[in-house]
Structure formats: structure tokens, C-alpha cells
Motif scaffolding. Structure first.
Motif, mmCIF file in Angstrom:
data_model
loop_
_atom_site.group_PDB
_atom_site.id
_atom_site.type_symbol
_atom_site.label_atom_id
_atom_site.label_comp_id
_atom_site.label_asym_id
_atom_site.label_seq_id
_atom_site.Cartn_x
_atom_site.Cartn_y
_atom_site.Cartn_z
ATOM 1 N N ILE A 105 0.971 -1.074 0.071
ATOM 2 C CA ILE A 105 0.030 0.015 -0.021
ATOM 3 C C ILE A 105 0.809 1.212 0.032
ATOM 4 O O ILE A 105 1.920 1.478 0.714
ATOM 5 N N GLY A 106 0.515 2.156 -0.785
ATOM 6 C CA GLY A 106 1.309 3.367 -0.880
ATOM 7 C C GLY A 106 2.438 3.381 -2.009
ATOM 8 O O GLY A 106 2.886 4.639 -2.203
ATOM 9 N N SER A 107 2.538 2.410 -2.911
ATOM 10 C CA SER A 107 3.454 2.383 -3.854
ATOM 11 C C SER A 107 2.923 3.238 -4.896
ATOM 12 O O SER A 107 1.725 3.086 -5.440
ATOM 13 N N VAL A 108 3.530 3.924 -5.789
ATOM 14 C CA VAL A 108 3.426 4.727 -6.937
ATOM 15 C C VAL A 108 4.330 4.531 -7.946
ATOM 16 O O VAL A 108 5.578 4.323 -7.693
ATOM 17 N N HIS A 158 -2.557 11.636 -20.024
ATOM 18 C CA HIS A 158 -3.089 11.086 -19.113
ATOM 19 C C HIS A 158 -3.111 9.525 -18.871
ATOM 20 O O HIS A 158 -2.893 8.792 -19.769
ATOM 21 N N THR A 159 -3.272 9.117 -17.637
ATOM 22 C CA THR A 159 -3.413 7.693 -17.367
ATOM 23 C C THR A 159 -4.682 7.426 -16.621
ATOM 24 O O THR A 159 -5.368 8.083 -15.891
ATOM 25 N N TYR A 160 -4.875 5.945 -17.024
ATOM 26 C CA TYR A 160 -6.200 5.666 -16.502
ATOM 27 C C TYR A 160 -5.702 4.300 -15.966
ATOM 28 O O TYR A 160 -5.602 3.504 -16.722
ATOM 29 N N THR A 161 -6.032 4.028 -14.647
ATOM 30 C CA THR A 161 -5.411 2.428 -14.118
ATOM 31 C C THR A 161 -6.439 1.721 -13.797
ATOM 32 O O THR A 161 -7.705 2.184 -13.170
ATOM 33 N N THR A 162 -6.410 0.555 -14.011
ATOM 34 C CA THR A 162 -7.591 -0.502 -13.611
ATOM 35 C C THR A 162 -6.867 -1.485 -12.414
ATOM 36 O O THR A 162 -7.549 -2.447 -12.051
ATOM 37 N N GLY A 163 -5.507 -1.078 -11.820
ATOM 38 C CA GLY A 163 -4.953 -1.962 -10.865
ATOM 39 C C GLY A 163 -4.695 -0.972 -9.572
ATOM 40 O O GLY A 163 -5.522 -0.032 -9.460
ATOM 41 N N ASN A 164 -4.110 -1.327 -8.705
ATOM 42 C CA ASN A 164 -4.022 -0.881 -7.357
ATOM 43 C C ASN A 164 -2.853 0.090 -7.374
ATOM 44 O O ASN A 164 -2.740 0.579 -6.300
ATOM 45 N N THR A 165 -2.114 0.344 -8.474
ATOM 46 C CA THR A 165 -0.892 1.269 -8.339
ATOM 47 C C THR A 165 -0.995 2.338 -9.177
ATOM 48 O O THR A 165 -1.319 2.304 -10.170
ATOM 49 N N PRO A 166 -1.294 3.622 -8.385
ATOM 50 C CA PRO A 166 -1.504 4.969 -9.128
ATOM 51 C C PRO A 166 -0.057 5.244 -9.953
ATOM 52 O O PRO A 166 0.984 4.563 -9.768
ATOM 53 N N ILE A 167 -0.393 5.993 -11.006
ATOM 54 C CA ILE A 167 0.842 6.122 -12.016
ATOM 55 C C ILE A 167 0.970 7.833 -12.124
ATOM 56 O O ILE A 167 -0.208 8.594 -12.059
ATOM 57 N N THR A 168 1.751 8.225 -11.992
ATOM 58 C CA THR A 168 2.070 9.616 -11.923
ATOM 59 C C THR A 168 3.210 10.170 -13.426
ATOM 60 O O THR A 168 4.121 9.348 -13.434
ATOM 61 N N LEU A 169 2.852 11.022 -13.918
ATOM 62 C CA LEU A 169 3.822 11.401 -15.098
ATOM 63 C C LEU A 169 4.281 12.804 -14.831
ATOM 64 O O LEU A 169 3.588 13.558 -14.038
ATOM 65 N N PRO A 170 5.434 13.020 -15.581
ATOM 66 C CA PRO A 170 6.036 14.218 -15.160
ATOM 67 C C PRO A 170 5.368 15.412 -15.998
ATOM 68 O O PRO A 170 4.592 15.142 -17.065
#
Length: 431
Positions: A103-106, A381-393
Motif C-alpha cells: 500500500i502506498g506504492s506509486v 493522461h493515465t487511467y489505471t485498473t489496478g492498485n498502483t497509481p501512476i504519475t507522469l512528469p
């Protein structure tokens, strides 16, 4: 196609919980079994059967008849306890072997390097497709519909080759060594099936072809759809890359004109886009679809999953795990056109998600099928269907046509002052 002014926006990331895959972590303790054994042994050393304890135990023993029955129950109970103990230890071990994503991983991406870019692509070109191995790109120059170049990601300029003209579809071989395409020839009005190996110009294989796609499970098998003897009964064929042999696979009962076919990566399902046009024409076959059909490769059963309506369908793309179909839907309501990205769960035929977009400029699945990246108005933009949020620069310039590479990097077209340059984003996991 490209805007000529700078835009700087904060990246927006969307997240949902739709049963995405979890990634195993490294760091498993290979001495776990030894440690468990040592702990159990140490606890056992503290248990002592004193004489007083032994007398109390004997006093509570049952009679001989009851003792036999109790003994049977004791054996069964002991076996059950042992089984539970073994199962518990096994689950404990599996927890360390395949722990859930913390939990908390990005998954954070950072900018990397830019690549030398062919002038035909830099001056308003469009990225079309990436081969399954992640080595070659197909792109279309600006204002040259149907003209396709193939370039090497490692050497984009030196390996830049004109591969086809008058093409309205492309599909890669599983090993990334060749492309199959459907074209309208300058010398004939009927569509042709053509093959283009890497580094070479295309050559024809078959006439009267409505749509084509390479078999995802064999580099020696190309499939295509022809009109058949009746418009309502198109035929599915297979042909070798040499064009020397073709075989009829099935005659399909589909009342609409097939214009595009797309095999799932596992080869189990064939998706087909259809148009309501009555006869084949370049405009009809190159245009957007109006209906979607799915065919089970094993049973041959065909089902219409999207019926024609007041909308069009295009850019059909399978998720790498073959569970979802992503497509672009354009609706016309009250004179206003709206565009959305939609994902269809193939097994349930239900919509997984819908993303309203404006001025869509490319999209791509992640290699694990757990996320989507897309460009809207030149902003990623990103859209996730998993448990790991994704951030872009945050990018100071426009970013078009993002493509997720098999190794997790993201390739895109960086637009600065109207000129495009291939660029990369690199993944870095943070906690």
C-alpha cells in the motif's frame, strides 16, 4: 493535426478498482523454512512432562472401550491439525513469495531522452503501430493518407523505409518481421492483400480482400475476409506469407460489410468491425465502423455485441491479456459530436469504463493490461485498473501518440514549435 503554441498543464491521473493484476515483489527470504523449523523446535524444548503432570494425565484416561473410540477421534483430529498446520505454513510461505503490492506504492515516470526522428514523422506525422517485440514503428506522414513508413526505434533515421501506399490497415506478424496490409491499388478498384517485410516495399498476395490480420499464434498464417458469393455471407480465409496456398476457414452469417478484423493476442477471439455500406468502396472500408462482432475461434460462434446506432466505432485495440477491447466511439447528439474511449469486457460484454475525451491523439495499453495512457489535446493522461497509481512528469510541450513499450518505457511524440521528436518516459517505483 499539431497545435503550434505551448501548453503546460498538470498531468491528471484517474484511478479505479476493477480487479487489476498485482505485481509480485522481490526480496523473498530464502531462509524462511529454516527459520520456521528453528522457531517450532525452540518452542518444543520448553514443554516438559513432569511426574505430577503424567499422573494427572493418566487419571483422566477413559476406559478400554471408550479409549479405542477416543483414540480413533484423536488420530483423525491429529491428522486434521497437521493438515491445517501444513496449509498455514504454505500460505505463510506464499505470502513472502508473492506478497500483495504494498500500500502506498506509486509508479512514477520521469523524462528521459529524445531520439533522432525522421523528417517525414517530425513534420506532422502520425504514429500508427508498434510491432509485438517493441523494435519497429509504423508511421504515416502528414497529408499522405495510406502512405506508411517503417522505422527502427534504435535507429529511427538510418532504418527509415517507405513500406506501403494506399493502405487502409496494417497488422504485424507475431515475431515483428513483417506486416500484412489491405490496400486500394492505383490500377484496380478492388481491395488487395499485400505483405511487407521489414526493410522492403510491399507486394500483393490476394485480390478481393475486405480486411486482414495476422494470426497471433503463427508467423506462417495470415487470415483475411472476402465478400463471398453473397454480401450477407462473408468468408474467412487463411493464406501463407508466400501467397502460395489459401484455405477457407468459415462462411460467416453477418449481414453487414466487414471492414476490419482484429485477433485477440491469445488467438481465442476474432473481433470484426462492420459498416452499413451496401457495397465495398475505398471510402466505406477506410471509414469508421458501425457495429462490432465477436467470433469464438474454437466453436465458430459469432455474436453481434454492438449493434448499429447513432454513433461510429474506430481504433479497435485488444488489451495484452486478451480480456478487454478498447475502442473510440463518436456520438452525434443535437448537432454536437462527442468522443469517448470505451473498454469492453469480452467475457461479460459489459463496459469496463468510459472516458470522455476531446481531440484524442493516440492511446496505448500497458504491458500488464492494468493501465491506459492517452493524449488529449497534447496532454498525457493515465487511467489505471489496478492498485498502483501512476504519475507522469509535467511536460512543457505537447505530447502525442503515446505507446507503452514491452519493457515499461513510454514512447511518445514530443511536439515543440510544430515539430515532433520521438521521446521516452522512464518508470521508477516509489514508496
Amino acid at each position: 493535426m499539431n497545435e503550434h503554441h505551448h501548453q503546460q498543464h498538470e498531468q491528471q491521473n484517474h484511478h479505479t478498482q476493477l480487479g487489476g493484476q498485482q505485481s509480485p515483489m522481490t526480496g523473498f527470504d530464502h531462509n524462511l523454512e529454516t527459520r520456521i523449523t528453528r522457531v517450532l523446535h525452540d518452542h518444543a524444548q520448553h514443554i516438559h512432562m513432569t511426574p505430577a503432570l503424567r499422573r494427572r494425565f493418566l487419571q483422566h484416561l477413559p476406559t478400554h472401550a471408550a479409549h479405542k473410540e477416543r483414540k480413533k477421534r484423536l488420530v483423525s483430529l491429529t491428522a486434521l491439525v497437521a493438515a491445517v498446520f501444513v496449509l498455514t505454513c504454505g500460505l505463510y510461505s506464499l505470502h513472502f513469495l508473492f506478497p500483495p503490492h504494498p500500500i502506498g506504492s506509486v509508479l512514477a515516470y520521469s523524462t528521459s531522452t529524445t531520439l533522432l526522428t525522421p523528417s517525414q514523422l517530425a513534420q506532422g506525422g502520425t504514429l500508427v503501430s508498434l510491432d509485438p517485440t517493441g523494435q519497429h514503428l509504423v508511421y504515416e506522414p502528414a497529408n499522405q493518407p495510406g502512405v506508411m513508413y517503417v522505422t527502427d526505434i534504435a535507429h529511427p533515421v538510418t532504418h527509415n523505409v517507405l513500406t506501403m501506399r494506399n493502405a487502409y490497415s496494417v497488422a504485424w506478424s507475431p515475431d515483428g518481421s513483417a506486416l500484412v496490409t489491405t490496400v486500394y491499388s492505383d490500377k484496380t478498384n478492388e481491395p488487395l492483400l499485400a505483405l511487407a517485410s521489414i526493410g522492403q516495399y510491399m507486394h500483393p498476395l490476394q485480390k478481393n480482400v475486405l480486411a486482414a490480420s495476422w494470426s497471433p499464434t503463427s508467423a506462417q498464417e495470415i487470415t483475411f475476409v472476402s465478400g463471398g458469393q453473397q454480401r450477407s455471407q462473408p468468408q474467412l480465409w487463411t493464406i501463407s506469407p508466400t501467397g502460395t496456398s489459401s484455405h477457407l476457414l468459415a462462411t460467416m452469417s453477418i449481414p453487414l460489410l466487414i471492414q476490419g478484423m482484429y485477433w485477440s493476442p491469445d488467438g481465442h477471439t476474432l473481433a470484426m468491425l462492420a459498416t452499413t455500406a451496401s457495397v465495398p468502396s475505398q471510402q466505406a472500408l477506410e471509414g469508421p465502423g458501425r457495429a462490432l462482432y465477436l467470433m469464438n475461434a474454437h466453436s465458430g460462434a459469432i455474436e453481434q455485441v454492438i449493434a448499429p446506432g447513432d454513433f461510429t466505432l474506430s481504433n479497435l485495440t485488444w488489451s495484452p491479456n486478451s480480456r478487454a477491447l478498447l475502442y473510440v466511439q463518436q456520438n452525434l447528439q443535437n448537432g454536437q459530436e462527442t468522443t469517448s474511449l470505451r473498454a469492453l469486457d469480452v467475457s461479460t460484454q459489459r463496459t469496463l469504463f468510459t472516458l470522455p475525451v476531446q481531440h484524442l491523439r493516440g492511446f496505448s495499453w500497458s504491458p500488464q493490461s492494468s493501465a491506459l495512457i492517452y493524449s488529449e489535446n497534447g496532454i498525457l493522461h493515465t487511467y489505471t485498473t489496478g492498485n498502483t497509481p501512476i504519475t507522469l512528469p509535467t511536460l512543457s510541450d505537447l505530447a502525442d501518440y503515446p505507446i507503452w513499450l514491452p519493457d515499461g518505457r513510454i514512447l511518445y511524440l514530443h511536439i515543440h514549435n510544430g515539430l515532433g521528436q520521438l521521446a521516452l518516459l522512464l518508470p521508477n517505483t516509489h514508496f
